[in-house]
Structure formats: C-alpha cells, structure tokens
Write an enzyme that holds these catalytic residues in place. Structure first.
Site, PDB file in Angstrom:
ATOM      1  N   GLU A 126       0.909  -1.234  -0.063  1.00 57.36           N
ATOM      2  CA  GLU A 126      -0.011   0.087  -0.061  1.00 57.36           C
ATOM      3  C   GLU A 126       0.778   1.086  -0.051  1.00 57.36           C
ATOM      4  O   GLU A 126       2.034   1.205  -0.006  1.00 57.36           O
ATOM      5  CB  GLU A 126      -0.781  -0.111   1.394  1.00 57.36           C
ATOM      6  CG  GLU A 126      -1.824  -1.313   1.225  1.00 57.36           C
ATOM      7  CD  GLU A 126      -2.710  -1.139   2.383  1.00 57.36           C
ATOM      8  OE1 GLU A 126      -2.564  -0.430   3.382  1.00 57.36           O
ATOM      9  OE2 GLU A 126      -3.270  -2.147   2.739  1.00 57.36           O
ATOM     10  N   SER A 131       8.067  -1.967   2.391  1.00 57.02           N
ATOM     11  CA  SER A 131       8.919  -2.976   3.180  1.00 57.02           C
ATOM     12  C   SER A 131       8.218  -3.247   4.561  1.00 57.02           C
ATOM     13  O   SER A 131       8.481  -4.318   5.148  1.00 57.02           O
ATOM     14  CB  SER A 131      10.140  -2.171   3.551  1.00 57.02           C
ATOM     15  OG  SER A 131      11.169  -1.758   2.040  1.00 57.02           O
ATOM     16  N   ILE A 156      -0.183  -3.048  -7.868  1.00 55.65           N
ATOM     17  CA  ILE A 156      -0.082  -4.471  -8.127  1.00 55.65           C
ATOM     18  C   ILE A 156       0.056  -4.793  -9.410  1.00 55.65           C
ATOM     19  O   ILE A 156      -0.596  -4.723 -10.433  1.00 55.65           O
ATOM     20  CB  ILE A 156      -1.591  -4.812  -7.801  1.00 55.65           C
ATOM     21  CG1 ILE A 156      -1.652  -4.467  -5.913  1.00 55.65           C
ATOM     22  CG2 ILE A 156      -1.847  -6.315  -7.692  1.00 55.65           C
ATOM     23  CD1 ILE A 156      -0.478  -4.700  -4.960  1.00 55.65           C
ATOM     24  N   GLN A 336      27.603  -0.216 -21.654  1.00 57.38           N
ATOM     25  CA  GLN A 336      28.973   0.176 -21.598  1.00 57.38           C
ATOM     26  C   GLN A 336      29.602  -0.364 -22.922  1.00 57.38           C
ATOM     27  O   GLN A 336      30.474   0.059 -23.671  1.00 57.38           O
ATOM     28  CB  GLN A 336      29.666  -0.248 -20.549  1.00 57.38           C
ATOM     29  CG  GLN A 336      31.197   0.694 -20.315  1.00 57.38           C
ATOM     30  CD  GLN A 336      30.843   1.959 -20.101  1.00 57.38           C
ATOM     31  OE1 GLN A 336      29.656   2.646 -19.877  1.00 57.38           O
ATOM     32  NE2 GLN A 336      31.691   2.970 -20.855  1.00 57.38           N
ATOM     33  N   GLU A 363       9.000  -7.605  -4.632  1.00 52.96           N
ATOM     34  CA  GLU A 363       9.106  -8.785  -3.749  1.00 52.96           C
ATOM     35  C   GLU A 363      10.186  -8.656  -2.612  1.00 52.96           C
ATOM     36  O   GLU A 363      10.633  -9.646  -2.189  1.00 52.96           O
ATOM     37  CB  GLU A 363       9.363 -10.039  -4.495  1.00 52.96           C
ATOM     38  CG  GLU A 363       8.345 -10.328  -5.398  1.00 52.96           C
ATOM     39  CD  GLU A 363       7.863 -11.711  -5.834  1.00 52.96           C
ATOM     40  OE1 GLU A 363       8.461 -12.656  -5.261  1.00 52.96           O
ATOM     41  OE2 GLU A 363       7.204 -11.993  -6.644  1.00 52.96           O
TER      42      GLU A 363
END
Ligand code: FAD
Lengths: 385, 262
Positions: A126, A131, A156, A336, A363
């Site tokens: 939310e 975390s 989501i 690079q 995740e």
C-alpha cells in the site's frame, strides 16, 4: 554449465525459449514503447501449457514446481521481462491458493490458472506500507458470513488484467502481525475497482495498478488459511516466489550478455573488433561468470524448495538478492560495451538495464533480503552451542 | 467432419543443396522439419475442428520411417490421429506417384470430407501434389486459400489468393485445398501435446495395406525424369554514366535507343 534437466524440464525450457525468440523478441521494443499488456503472448503461453507448469496435475497443471517456473521465467525474461513478470505474477497469485487454499478453493481457481484462462495477482503493498508490510491500512470487518473490505492496494502487478486476487487486509489491528488475513477477491466483485495504471521505468509491458476496495463484500469461504494468518500467507508465498525474481534477473542478464558478445565481435574500432581489447574481454568474462554463479544459486534454491525442505527463507532471499544485483551490474556493463549504441533504443540493452532495476526492488527490496538473510544467520548461530 | 492433412518432412534449411551427379537433394547431416507451409494446413484443420466443435483431424505423410517425427509434431500440435505411409516400394516417387499413393490412403481412411495441404513443399517447390491428389480422388480442389469463410455440411466458402486480389469460391464437399501462409499463425506444440506425441503409436501403412497398383507407385510409377537441376543465372551488369545531369540524360537516352527500348 550442465544442470541435468529432466526430459520434461528440457521440453519446457525449449518451448519457452522458442516462444521468447519467435513471439516475444520481435515485439519486445514495441510493447515497451506502447506500455501495452501482452495479451497475445499470454494466450500463446496458455496454449503451450506453460501457465500451469508449477500446478499439480490434478488441477490441470503439469505437476512441476518452482524450478519449472524458474525455467520458463528465465527464458521469457531473455526476450522481455515485462512479459515474464506478467506471467510470473500469476504464480505469485496462485501460490497462496496452492499452499493455503482449501480443496474447494483449489478446485475453483487452479484449473483456470493452469489453463491460462484467468490470470492472478497478489496484493500486499500500500502507499504507506512497502517494506513495512505490517503497516497496511486496508481493513476487513466481519459481517455475518461476509467480510467487508475497505482500502487501497498500490502497485499491484497484473492489476486490472487479472481475475483472481489474493489480498492481505487487517482483520484485527490489536493483534499486530497476527491481525491480518488473506482473502481471495475476484474481479467483478461489487466494491472492487482499479485505480490508475502506473507509468514505469522498465517492465513496461506489465500492468501495475491500484486496487480499490469500497465496502467490498467477500464471502467467508474466500478466506485463505485462517483469520489472522495473513502475514504468514504473504511471507510463505514470497519465500516461494523469490527464486522467480532471481530467474527474471538471470534471464535479463543472459539476454544482455548475448547482445554484448555478439556486438563485441562485430563492432570494429581502430581496425579490429572491440572483442580483441582485453578491457572488453574481461568485462564479458566477469559478466558470464557472475551470471552463471547466480543461475547456479537460483536453480539450487528452486530444486531445494521442490524437494520439500521446510525452511528456505534464507536461500530464497539469497537467490533473489544475488541474481538481481548481478543483473543490474551485467546490464550496465552491456550498455557500456555497446557504447553510444547501447544507450539508444535501437538496441535492446538500454531496456534490459531499465528492466533489471526492478528486480532489486520488488518482492522485498535487496536491503530487506539482506535483513532476512542476516536474521536467519544470527538465528542459526544462536542455536549452536 | 473428418479432415485429412498431408504433410511432408523436409530438410530444415533454407538453402537446399543438390548433388549435381545424381540430381537429388543432399539430405545427409541436415536436420528435418515439417514443411513450413504444411504447418498452416495443420493449424487450419485444427481451427475448423474447433469452430465446428467436433470432428477428427488425421495427419498423413509418405516418407521413410523417420518421417514419423513430422507426424509426431502434428500430434503435438493437436491432430487426433496420424498415419505414416512407408514402404521401400514408395521410394523414388515423383509428384504423380506420391499423389496417387496419398489419395489411396485418404480412401482407406474413409469418410474424409476435406483434405488440406500446404501450398508447396520447400524442398521440391512443385506445388503439384495437392491438386494431383484431388484429381486422383475425383474431387474439386482450390489452391492458395488464404481464408475459410463459411463451413457448411456440404459446402465451404473460401478465399483464394491471386496476384491482384482474391477470389471468393463456394466449393462442394468433399474437396481439397492448399493453403498459403496468410491463412493463420500456426500454434506451437504445447507440453501436453508433446508428451502425448512422444507416446503416440503411429500406424505404418505399406503398399500392401493400400492395395495400390504397383505400376503407379515409387520409381516405377514416376514418369518424371530429372535431367538436370540448376539455378538459373541472372547476370546483371552496371555501367556508370558520368557528366552533368543533362549529359547523363542524353547518354542514357542514346543507350536505350541503341537497345531498342526507347
Ligand atoms: C513495478 C512494481 C510492481 C510491484 N508489484 C507488486 C505486487 O504485485 N504486489 C505487491 O504487493 N507489491 C508490489 N510491488 C511493491 C513492492 O514490493 C514494494 O515496492 C517493495 O516491497 C518496496 O516497498 P516501497 O517501494 O514502499 O519502499 P520502502 O519500503 O519505502 O523503501 C524505501 C527504501 O528504504 C529501504 N528500507 C526500508 N525499510 C528498510 C529497513 N528496515 N532496513 C533497511 N532499508 C530499508 C528500502 O530498501 C528502500 O531502499 C511492486 C512494486 C513495483 C515498483
């Protein structure tokens, strides 16, 4: 490296690779540019029976596990990880049902997921709870045979496109971490709507939306596990799906390495291919080595989970952490090696670099993965005499 | 409706190499695949079955024993049955003998109302076998189908591609069509299909099973004699004309007049 896949695993990997090369690569840049959900490719994956690789045969799947899903996600990510995550997020929505669903719930949802008829998604995050998942504010209040959901989930994956949503909501704030519950919410339920589609840096073929619950009535039969188990459902699910993020990362890195080696052999400067410069060679050697190490870790973790080991939070976090950091580094190096061309959208590596970044964030950010790993380590050592 | 699809196993390469001594294709060391055009025929047969909600799709191929692999791929894509026509006596067949043999097999399968073929095989590129099968069966045929519009119990409406558009044709059944790649995007063989294909038993029909006229099969039944196979040489040369635009134009006009073009 030889990973000794079974015949069926080889079949799965080859088919996913074929879809990646023939159906995804040609449209990856366009999907990225238009931020278009890859419905056509989802249909191809469904027809190919790849949507149910990790679902038991009794529910219409192929009966594999995390490893089979890892193989598919890796191959798809080689071509476009925006597509791959749309595929993988359905797994994120399906695993809670697989692990905690009643027989009735499994029968109701898994066959459609396995057949690719319906996509799934998983809703925890939310606006004020990233975390710190314990800070979620979405509530579910019991009312007879129903729960009434109110609140907004953010970012989501597959939001709006999926039909089946395991959602974590607070049923009893006073109980703290034991006060959350997981619910299966179906698209179309009155009081369940979608907010804006996010504009993202990478994985732009995937859909990321808000889920909005306004007095949304969910029958009590849709509780996953038991009331109060919401965070357990969430954490056990993420343990199981984190190797999938690792697979995304190794797929992206493999895609970038493929382009970089090919380019280095073709691009001439100072009258010789740039692959003859040791500076380029060493970069390629490091990229390939780190990639293989990450793949070995992701595969080993997935196989360990499928073998039925009980505790694997640490290994799952390691696989996600190591592979995503590797992918970030490898894609930066690929850009690079391609120099200015690498920076242009005419070549796929700038997209891969943008796509790689998310694997360090979702995740669970890589800081959170390190927290998990360290916590497990300290627990382990505390248990030793 | 029972639909038969004729498929051919071909070398998986875009560059077919020919042995100049024998005038035959060099097949050694080259992996085989299903003739790409035949994949469209398989796909269309499966789509017709899905559209009608019932039916049977039978794939058949004439070839050496390893042609069974091509049939397995058809099974993996979803065809219900497959039959391999394989016999030493079939070897060396030209399009006439091949078409005769395939037609006999279609008769043996029985109750087939539609035969689909790819527009041509990428190795021989003749585009003859499809129409010749229809002639053997005494059925109507339409080549270069790009769309199937309507499927009735005794009639099918199709679109045939032409150089400058298409023709819409109503064809009475049974019939044979050859299809072009514009007709569909062939599905990939799914895992379940591949597993089924691996286990499938593919019956092999020989010359005796088909009750063919021995004089019309294989090398004996093939009047075609390949005298020489070669790539036509298209030689082009370029000449640069120098000078101002006006001089260049004048020089070009003179050249063209000299060639009788202008
Ligand atoms: C494209 C996309 C798709 C997503 N899909 C989904 C989905 O399908 N379902 C879902 O539920 N969520 C989804 N998420 C949410 C995602 O999981 C979160 O973004 C993630 O968990 C981090 O939360 P946050 O973004 O709020 O960052 P924050 O938690 O605000 O973190 C900000 C920074 O602080 C650091 N930090 C935070 N806490 C600590 C700590 N304790 N120790 C050290 N560092 C810390 C973080 O590592 C980070 O660097 C998605 C996100 C994105 C961007």
């Amino acid at each position: 490296m030889e990973y000794f896949l079974t015949e069926e695993q080889k079949m799965i990997k080859e088919l996913a690779a074929r879809i990646a090369d023939e159906r995804i690569k040609p449209v990856a840049a366009e999907l990225d540019e238009k931020e278009e959900f890859p419905w056509e490719i989802m249909k191809v994956l469904a027809e190919a029976d790849l949507c149910g690789v990790y679902i038991p045969q009794e529910y219409g799947g192929l009966g594999g596990g995390v490893f089979e899903q890892v193989l598919v996600v890796e191959e798809l990510s080689r071509a476009c990880s925006g597509v791959a995550v749309s595929y993988a997020a359905t797994g994120l929505g399906a695993f809670p049902i697989l692990m905690f669903g009643t027989e009735e719930q499994k029968k109701r949802y898994l066959p459609d997921i396995a057949a690719g008829k319906r996509l799934a998604a998983f809703a925890l995050t939310e606006a004020n709870a990233g975390s710190d998942a314990g800070a979620i504010e979405t509530t579910a209040v019991r009312d007879g045979d129903y729960y009434i959901l109110n609140g907004t989930k953010q970012w989501i994956t597959n939001g709006g496109e999926a039909e089946i949503y395991p959602v974590i909501a607070m049923t009893d704030r006073s109980k703290g971490p034991r006060g959350a519950t997981a619910f299966i919410v179906e698209k179309g339920t009155p009081g369940f709507s979608f907010g804006k589609k996010e504009k993202k840096m990478g994985i732009r073929a995937s859909a990321t939306r808000e889920l909005i619950f306004t007095d949304c009535r969910i029958p009590k039969e849709n509780v996953l596990g038991r009331e109060g188990m919401g965070f357990i459902v969430a954490m056990k699910t993420l343990d199981r799906t984190r190797p999938g993020i690792g697979a995304q990362a190794i797929g992206i890195a493999q895609g970038a390495l493929d382009v970089a080696v090919k380019y280095a052999r073709e691009r001439h400067q100072f009258g010789v291919p740039i692959s003859s410069f040791q500076a380029i060679q060493h970069m390629l050697a490091d990229m390939a080595t780190q990639l293989e190490a990450a793949r070995a870790l992701v595969y080993a973790t997935a196989r360990m989970i499928d073998a039925g080991v009980k505790e694997f939070s640490k290994e799952a976090a390691m696989a996600k952490l190591f592979a995503s950091d590797m992918a970030m580094k490898v894609t930066i190096d690929a850009v690079q090696i391609l120099g200015g061309y690498g920076y242009m959208r005419d070549y796929p590596v700038e997209k891969m670099m943008r796509d790689a970044k998310i694997t360090q964030i979702y995740e669970g950010t890589n800081q959170i993965q390190r927290n998990v790993i360290a916590l497990e380590l300290i627990k382990e050592y505390a248990g030793r005499k | 409706m029972k639909i038969a699809v004729c498929i051919k196993q071909v070398p998986a390469t875009t560059e077919v190499k020919i042995n100049p001594a024998t005038n035959t294709l060099i097949r050694e060391g080259i992996p085989n695949e299903v003739n790409p055009f035949d994949l469209y025929a398989i796909e269309e047969a499966l789509r017709i079955k899905e559209r009608l909600g019932s039916g049977t799709v039978v794939a058949l191929s004439m070839g050496p024993p390893q042609a069974a692999d091509a049939l397995r791929e058809a099974i993996a894509m979803g065809v219900d049955e497959a039959v391999l026509l394989s016999d030493r006596a079939f070897a060396g067949a030209d399009t006439l003998a091949t078409a005769y043999t395939l037609a006999k097999a279609i008769e043996k399968i029985g109750e087939v109302s539609l035969v689909l073929c790819g527009k041509q095989a990428v190795d021989g590129d003749t585009a003859q076998v499809g129409p010749e099968i229809a002639e053997n069966l005494g059925w109507p045929h339409v080549t270069y189908i790009r769309k199937i519009n309507e499927i009735g119990p005794s009639e099918i409406v199709v679109e045939r591609m032409t150089d400058d558009g298409y023709e819409r044709l109503a064809v009475s059944l049974p019939a044979l069509f050859t299809v072009v790649k514009e007709i569909n995007v062939p599905r990939l063989p799914g895992i379940k299909g591949q597993l089924r294909a691996k286990k499938a038993e593919i019956p092999v029909w020989t010359a005796a099973d088909l009750e063919v006229d021995p004089g019309r099969i294989g090398l004996t039944g093939s009047p075609t004699q390949v005298r020489k196979i070669f790539y036509p040489q298209h030689e082009t040369t370029a000449e640069m004309i120098e000078g101002s635009p006006a001089e260049q134009a004048a020089a070009l006009l003179e050249k063209l007049r000299g060639l009788g073009v202008a």
